[in-house]
Design a protein around this motif. Sequence first.
Motif, short mmCIF file in Angstrom:
data_model
loop_
_atom_site.label_atom_id
_atom_site.label_comp_id
_atom_site.label_asym_id
_atom_site.label_seq_id
_atom_site.Cartn_x
_atom_site.Cartn_y
_atom_site.Cartn_z
N PRO A 173 30.56 58.11 44.71
CA PRO A 173 30.19 59.54 44.64
C PRO A 173 31.40 60.45 44.79
N GLU A 174 32.35 60.04 45.63
CA GLU A 174 33.56 60.87 45.80
C GLU A 174 34.39 60.90 44.51
N GLU A 193 18.64 48.68 40.79
CA GLU A 193 18.52 50.11 41.10
C GLU A 193 19.88 50.72 41.47
N ASN A 194 20.61 49.98 42.29
CA ASN A 194 21.93 50.49 42.72
C ASN A 194 22.89 50.65 41.55
N ALA A 220 36.68 48.15 38.03
CA ALA A 220 35.88 47.02 38.53
C ALA A 220 35.34 47.39 39.91
N VAL A 221 34.02 47.46 40.01
CA VAL A 221 33.39 47.93 41.24
C VAL A 221 32.59 46.79 41.87
N GLY A 222 32.94 46.41 43.10
CA GLY A 222 32.20 45.33 43.77
C GLY A 222 32.32 44.01 43.04
N ILE A 223 33.48 43.78 42.46
CA ILE A 223 33.78 42.54 41.73
C ILE A 223 34.95 41.86 42.44
N SER A 224 34.81 40.58 42.76
CA SER A 224 35.84 39.92 43.58
C SER A 224 37.10 39.59 42.79
N GLY A 225 36.94 39.33 41.47
CA GLY A 225 38.12 39.00 40.65
C GLY A 225 38.27 37.51 40.41
N ALA A 226 37.15 36.83 40.20
CA ALA A 226 37.20 35.40 39.86
C ALA A 226 37.95 35.24 38.54
N GLY A 256 44.10 50.31 43.50
CA GLY A 256 43.05 49.68 44.31
C GLY A 256 42.51 50.64 45.35
N LEU A 257 41.19 50.69 45.47
CA LEU A 257 40.56 51.50 46.52
C LEU A 257 39.79 50.54 47.41
N VAL A 258 40.19 50.45 48.68
CA VAL A 258 39.49 49.57 49.62
C VAL A 258 38.46 50.40 50.35
N GLY A 259 37.20 50.00 50.22
CA GLY A 259 36.15 50.74 50.91
C GLY A 259 34.80 50.43 50.31
N ASP A 260 33.78 51.05 50.91
CA ASP A 260 32.42 50.81 50.44
C ASP A 260 32.18 51.58 49.14
N LEU A 261 31.70 50.87 48.15
CA LEU A 261 31.53 51.50 46.83
C LEU A 261 30.53 52.64 46.87
N PHE A 262 29.55 52.55 47.78
CA PHE A 262 28.52 53.60 47.82
C PHE A 262 29.06 54.90 48.43
#
Length: 313
Positions: free
Chosen positions: A306-307, A211-212, A259-265, A296-302
């Motif tokens: 939207p921003e 859903e997210n 890349a959103v919420g991906i650690s970069g393995a 790079g943007l450090v922060g909560d994706l949610f």
Amino acid sequence: MAQVLIVAEHLGGQLNAATAKTVSAAQALQAESIDVVVLAADPAGIAAQAAQIAGVARVLTVANPANEHALAQVLAPQIAKLASGYSHVFGPSTTFGKDLMPVVAALLGVNQVSDLMAVEGTHTFQRPIYAGNAIITVEAPADQTVVATVRTASWPEAAKGGSASIEAVQADATLPAHTRFVGLAAGKSDRPDLQSAKRVVSGGRGVGSEENFRVIYQLADKLGAAVGASRAAVDAGYVPNELQVGQTGKIIAPELYVAVGISGAIQHLTGIKDAGTIVAINKDADAPIFEIADIGLVGDLFTLLPELEKAVG
Ligand code: FAD
């Protein structure tokens, strides 16, 4: 001197851009001639598109109702028949080519060169190994036909503006009866194709649920981008596995990769080594993705997505 035969990839009457990228690899051989073969039920329209690729001398068409669907076992014997007279037979290293070209190589009794990323000589090539962490130089025997898949992310599309001749040919091969087309189950999407899109927005485990994932689709729509995903997101069932980017997914080279919420393995990064600008959004400032990201943007994706969506307009 190399005489190259390239197998055209197409779907729904449209030539896939992977074909023009494969032509670029053939040009790097300083080939004497480059021909493209179109196997289809009705190849005329596709052949006309292939004829416009600069550097192509001839487009060979093999019209056969059996070629309606791209079945490796049906196409390969025809390609193997047409291969005589050519020093090299190339196909793109896409799902299509990775399925087809090993069968062609087996029928010709040669080893395949896989994922060709650079040309050093007519029989000497570079290809990635260990998930793209090392590059190996391989040499194919000079007295055999070189059958290779071309790593499309490593080559630009050859220019348009060509005017190759189009010739109908016969490929008198016995086609197998053991493999036949039963049906195609594919997800429908109006979004750009992940493998050839210029912009891609990918979500990872951090997105949290199917859903997210709508926040990923929304940003992708704003940017006119295709949607991709990490394997963790696919394994968790957030998205279908044709969206997976990486070592065991798709190798892509978009101009923009978000890349959103991906650690970069490392297995994920293998899939985006040739991407242009990489933007990473992650709440963990130490995530390895930031080591390769241009922005790079450090922060909560949610909060950030939207921003970002608003800022894009
Ligand atoms: P995680 O590593 O769990 O990272 C999730 C990230 O999301 C974290 O960095 C976290 O900080 C961030 N996050 C969480 N919540 C938020 C939030 N609210 N806002 C912002 N950020 C947040 N992986 C692939 O992707 N493709 C492949 O093709 C592939 N092939 C593989 C082949 C093999 C043989 C093996 C062994 C592994 C393969 N993997 C592949 C898996 C790979 O090793 C990783 O496990 C996977 O890429 C991790 O996916 P992820 O980054 O989404 O998840």
